[in-house]
Scaffold this active site. Structure first.
Site, mmCIF file in Angstrom:
data_model
loop_
_atom_site.group_PDB
_atom_site.id
_atom_site.type_symbol
_atom_site.label_atom_id
_atom_site.label_comp_id
_atom_site.label_asym_id
_atom_site.label_seq_id
_atom_site.Cartn_x
_atom_site.Cartn_y
_atom_site.Cartn_z
ATOM 1 N N HIS A 156 0.833 -1.224 0.000
ATOM 2 C CA HIS A 156 0.000 0.000 0.000
ATOM 3 C C HIS A 156 0.861 1.264 0.000
ATOM 4 C CE1 HIS A 156 -3.268 -2.739 1.354
ATOM 5 N NE2 HIS A 156 -2.298 -3.244 2.100
ATOM 6 N N SER A 277 15.813 21.119 -16.764
ATOM 7 C CA SER A 277 14.653 21.961 -17.017
ATOM 8 C C SER A 277 15.115 23.199 -17.773
ATOM 9 C CB SER A 277 14.013 22.351 -15.683
ATOM 10 O OG SER A 277 13.334 23.578 -15.804
ATOM 11 N N LYS A 283 17.051 21.562 -11.519
ATOM 12 C CA LYS A 283 16.291 20.345 -11.782
ATOM 13 C C LYS A 283 17.089 19.278 -12.524
ATOM 14 C CE LYS A 283 12.351 19.523 -11.582
ATOM 15 N NZ LYS A 283 11.091 19.984 -12.154
ATOM 16 N N GLU A 290 9.652 8.330 -17.234
ATOM 17 C CA GLU A 290 8.342 8.962 -17.481
ATOM 18 C C GLU A 290 7.831 8.647 -18.885
ATOM 19 O OE1 GLU A 290 8.129 12.990 -14.849
ATOM 20 O OE2 GLU A 290 9.636 12.944 -16.406
#
Ligand code: ARG
Length: 459
Positions: A156, A277, A283, A290
């Site tokens: 979970h 970025s 970043k 992704e």
């Protein structure tokens, strides 16, 4: 005007319809398979005496010539050809004249396209096995480095029990093995030759279907000519196997994405696979996992598309089948690229952060089950031990302490069975080491699995 149709046709196609109807732009991908199929067919026609041996040789030479023209860029299909099958036939007629018109004896584009597609897919499946093996190898190499690195295990997405990181990575090796096995199984249903079913009913020409199947390396032929030209089940099975494979990659991708976040910081992305970025200079983004996660959408979509395409189709061939190609081509390309990218990510795209992982497993209650098991070993029924430890966790949380902060007196207040040896039991290394049930995360068990996988990957 396109000349491919019989004399029944007087007028040319509307040019918009011609483009709409054509598949040449994508089925040119099947050129090698189409040539292989036609060469096998020509040879068989020669062997069976349907055409002379000399004619068969002329056809085969002509087809090989088209192969070399294609590799030099001289032969390209064009829109007038409609599809790869007509494109080859047209060129063959240009090269050989009237003998070329004998090639299409005893077959139809319906059994021809089915043969091409199966030949193509069979080759893709064989290549996928080595891509999957590379991925397994990358995971295994990481796993071998991290037998004794601990990582929190979750259910979970709540901290549950600590694990050997190797154990966690080997779970993905197992999943990939099922992908390999599934593909092997699908291959059995791809490896059946429809050639000679002709349009739908078989042919009155005395052909030998077994001979063409043998030349093309098929292990069986379709027993029913209608089924032969109507069957696209194998495309659905393949797309389903590819979808599950993508789902597996996507689960790992998701884990890498949150492991790389500052909240977890279990892994660092190396410069080899991370991106920056355009705005925020600090970043480092996990674009690779992704994208893999995102590409699941189109692969699952193709599965749905193929299923829907087949649904409700009357026997036998219907032009709807032309839609199977782009779905399969894009599935193969997308999954192959994703698998390769995830392999590179595992090979050189990330580093686990041992300090961060070590501190993560020390600062939680993931040793609570072990305290209950400790009392079980002292003779308490499990449910009673479980309740006692639950109470203890509650009180510790209230006090803002961990189980390892309790003194022996405090342990004994809970149950007189507690002894000095409870402290050793609480260490995460011990928690992991003790899970020696078969398939468990105990180091000795995981070591066996590592050896077994090394042997299998190298076999
Ligand atoms: N381009 C067609 C396809 O992809 C080839 C078979 C066409 N057969 C036919 N009878 N129209 O399915």
């Amino acid at each position: 005007m396109s000349k491919v149709w019989s004399n029944r046709f007087e007028k040319g196609l509307n040019p918009v319809i011609q483009r709409f109807n054509a598949s040449i732009e994508f089925d040119i991908n099947l050129l090698q398979e189409d040539l292989d199929g036609s060469i096998a067919h020509a040879n068989m026609l020669g062997q069976c005496g349907v055409i002379t041996k000399k004619e068969a040789k002329q056809l085969v030479d002509g087809l090989e010539k088209i192969r070399s023209e294609a590799s030099n860029g001289i032969f390209k299909g064009n829109l007038l050809d409609e599809d790869v099958h007509f494109a080859v036939e047209r060129r063959l007629i240009e090269l050989l004249g009237s003998v070329a018109k004998k090639l299409h004896t005893g077959r139809s584009r319906n059994d021809q396209v089915g043969t091409d597609l199966r030949l193509w897919l069979r080759r893709q499946i064989d290549e996928f096995d080595s891509y999957l093996k590379r991925f397994q190898s990358a995971l295994l190499n990481q796993a071998e480095e991290h037998l004794h690195t601990l990582i929190p295990g979750y259910t979970h997405l709540q901290r549950a029990q600590p694990l050997s990181l190797a154990h966690h990575l080997l779970a993905y090796v197992e999943m990939s093995q099922r992908d390999r096995e599934r593909l092997k199984d699908v291959r059995k249903r791809v490896d059946i030759c429809p050639l000679g079913a002709a349009a739908l009913a078989g042919t009155s020409i005395p052909i030998d279907r077994r001979q063409t199947a043998k030349i093309l390396g098929f292990s069986k032929i379709y027993a029913n000519s209608l089924d032969a030209v109507s069957d696209r089940d194998f495309t659905v099975e393949f797309a389903a196997a590819m979808s599950l494979l993508m789902a597996h990659l996507s689960r790992l991708a998701e884990e890498v994405i949150f492991w790389a976040s500052e909240e977890f910081a279990f892994v660092r992305l190396t410069d080899r696979c991370a991106t920056g970025s355009s705005l925020m200079p600090q970043k480092k983004n996990p674009d690779v996992p992704e994208l893999v996660r995102g590409k699941c959408g189109r692969v699952f979509g193709h599965l749905q598309g193929l299923l829907t395409m087949i649904k409700g189709l009357p026997l036998s061939y219907n032009k709807d089948f032309q839609e199977d190609k782009e779905a399969l081509f894009d599935t193969v390309l997308t999954v192959r690229n994703s698998l390769e990218a995830m392999s590179i990510l595992m090979e050189e795209g990330l580093e686990f952060c041992p300090e961060r992982l070590a501190s993560a497993v020390k600062t939680d209650f993931s040793n609570a089950t072990d305290v209950a098991d400790y009392l079980v070993a002292k003779g308490l029924p499990f449910r009673e031990a479980y309740q006692k430890v639950g109470q203890l966790v509650k009180e510790s949380l209230e006090k803002g302490i961990l189980l390892r902060d309790l003194t022996l007196e405090q342990w004994r207040e809970i149950d007189s069975a507690f002894d000095e040896d409870i402290f050793a039991k609480l260490a995460p290394e011990q928690v992991v080491a003790s899970r020696l049930s078969e398939g468990g995360t105990g180091f000795d068990r995981v070591q066996e699995q590592l050896l077994e996988w090394r042997r299998r990957i190298e076999a």
